[in-house]
Design a protein around this motif. Structure first.
Motif, short mmCIF file in Angstrom:
data_model
loop_
_atom_site.label_atom_id
_atom_site.label_comp_id
_atom_site.label_asym_id
_atom_site.label_seq_id
_atom_site.Cartn_x
_atom_site.Cartn_y
_atom_site.Cartn_z
N TRP A 84 -38.09 15.15 -70.67
CA TRP A 84 -37.04 16.16 -70.63
C TRP A 84 -37.41 17.29 -69.67
N CYS A 127 -40.00 24.13 -79.46
CA CYS A 127 -39.45 24.26 -78.11
C CYS A 127 -37.97 23.89 -78.06
N ALA A 128 -37.40 23.44 -79.17
CA ALA A 128 -36.01 22.95 -79.21
C ALA A 128 -35.79 21.87 -78.15
N PHE A 129 -36.65 20.88 -78.17
CA PHE A 129 -36.43 19.72 -77.30
C PHE A 129 -35.42 18.79 -77.96
N PRO A 130 -34.49 18.23 -77.18
CA PRO A 130 -33.68 17.14 -77.72
C PRO A 130 -34.57 15.91 -77.90
N TRP A 134 -28.19 15.79 -77.69
CA TRP A 134 -28.19 16.43 -76.36
C TRP A 134 -27.46 17.76 -76.37
N TYR A 135 -26.32 17.80 -77.07
CA TYR A 135 -25.52 19.03 -77.00
C TYR A 135 -26.10 20.16 -77.82
N SER A 181 -29.52 20.29 -78.56
CA SER A 181 -30.97 20.34 -78.35
C SER A 181 -31.73 20.16 -79.66
#
Lengths: 173, 196
Positions: free
Chosen positions: A60, A88-91, A148-149, A151
């Protein structure tokens, strides 16, 4: 039996997923073959599932979306690494084939398989579930969009009733 | 416990990152994160403050996504020991743009300087070589530094460089701990503002 796995591959393609990481699992075998054969997807064989959580954070950061395929027993291996995803609020999209539930013969699969959803939710993941072939495409498509939208970490559990319980008997019986 | 080594980790990292061009960096938790920040903050350095054992896999996903750029993972012996299997995963994938630099002080520096397995003989370069890395080397003094920097910056990957460094503590140099901020600024610097 494998049509729903073809549906998953199509959804991954449509979502522009460019990296797939996996620890091999019988329930994901068809999907793994499809991803390995797909020139648009870079597939990575992991030595343990938590590598995939970190790997897809790196993907990402480098501009690519990915998906992590594993069996329910692998969820326990991921718990601390999911702190990276949450902080980190990764998707993160995880597709998890279930053991230790419908028709399970092996008691060693039960502790992790019967608590997979709770573990994931405590680690901050949104959990969806499929138990019938007709649910797979819609559920994974919806889960991927949520991922994805917003995260977010999203796990889709593919139930043992969907996959077909593994049957072991001794040779000659 | 083995004897201390002479190389200073801050000086080594400063050399590794000087004139870094478009290189991407992943810093393993603990002192490596502080070392990379002390060498000069850059949005294209992703600092880990946790996720022990995750530095190499973060670097692998990044190296696959950005094949035209060098990706350098700078991590410690303790951090790498928690994810040794990831070396096999990297070797199997064989990204030619990826380097792993291990600042090996043979200690868990964050928890009270307890010895790691490398103090008892574990050879991380040997592990990388046996896993299938294209090359791996160990340096322990100034004379080896130019070759180590060359390997980490330019040798065909995957390459692993073990730099034996002094265990003497360095002044704390702390980058931001806000992971979402570190993620956003990295992505903006590397791939722009698009999010999905």
């Amino acid at each position: 039996m494998t049509e729903w796995q073809d549906d998953i591959h199509r959804i991954l393609r449509d979502a522009d997923i460019r990296q797939v990481c996996y620890v091999p699992d019988a329930g994901h075998s068809r999907l793994i073959e499809l991803c390995e054969a797909d020139p648009a997807i870079s597939s990575t064989l992991l030595s343990t599932e938590e590598e995939g959580v970190a790997h897809l954070a790196g993907a990402w950061l480098g501009g690519q979306k990915g998906a992590l395929l594993m069996q329910s027993s692998g969820v326990g291996n991921c718990i601390n690494m999911l702190s990276l995803t949450k902080t980190c609020a990764f998707p993160l999209l995880m597709l998890i084939t279930m053991r230790g539930e419908w028709g399970e013969f092996n008691p060693w699969q039960v502790p992790m398989g019967s608590t997979t959803q709770q573990h994931l939710e405590l680690a901050g993941c949104k959990v969806y579930r499929c138990d019938a072939p007709g649910e797979v495409a819609e559920t994974i498509g919806t889960g991927a969009r949520f991922c994805w939208y917003t995260s977010s970490a999203v796990a889709v559990l593919l139930g043992q009733r969907l996959i077909g319980a593994k049957i072991f008997v001794e040779d000659g019986r | 416990m083995s004897a201390d080594h002479s190389l200073n980790r801050r000086a080594v990292v400063k050399s590794l990152l000087s004139n870094r061009g478009d290189m991407l960096v992943v810093a393993g938790l603990g002192q490596c994160t502080y070392d990379c920040f002390a060498a000069g903050d850059d949005p294209r350095t992703f600092y880990l403050w946790g996720a022990m054992g995750g530095a190499v896999p973060v670097g692998l996903g990044m190296a696959i996504a950005q094949p035209e750029r060098r990706v350098m993972v700078i991590t410690g012996d303790g951090e790498l020991l928690m994810g040794l299997g990831s070396l096999a995963t990297v070797a199997a994938k064989a990204p030619n743009n990826m380097a792993v630099v291990v600042l090996d002080n043979e200690r868990y520096g964050e928890t009270g300087q307890q010895p790691t397995h490398t103090a008892m003989g574990t050879d991380l370069a040997g592990v990388a070589r046996a896993a299938g890395f294209k090359s791996a080397l160990v340096i322990a003094d100034e004379s080896g530094l130019p070759a180590a920097i060359m390997a980490a910056r330019e040798a065909p990957g995957p390459v692993l460089v073990v730099v034996k460094v002094s265990a003497a503590p360095e002044p704390r140099a702390l980058p931001p701990t806000d992971g979402a901020y570190l993620k956003h600024r990295f992505r903006e610097a590397v791939v722009g503002k698009a999010t999905v």
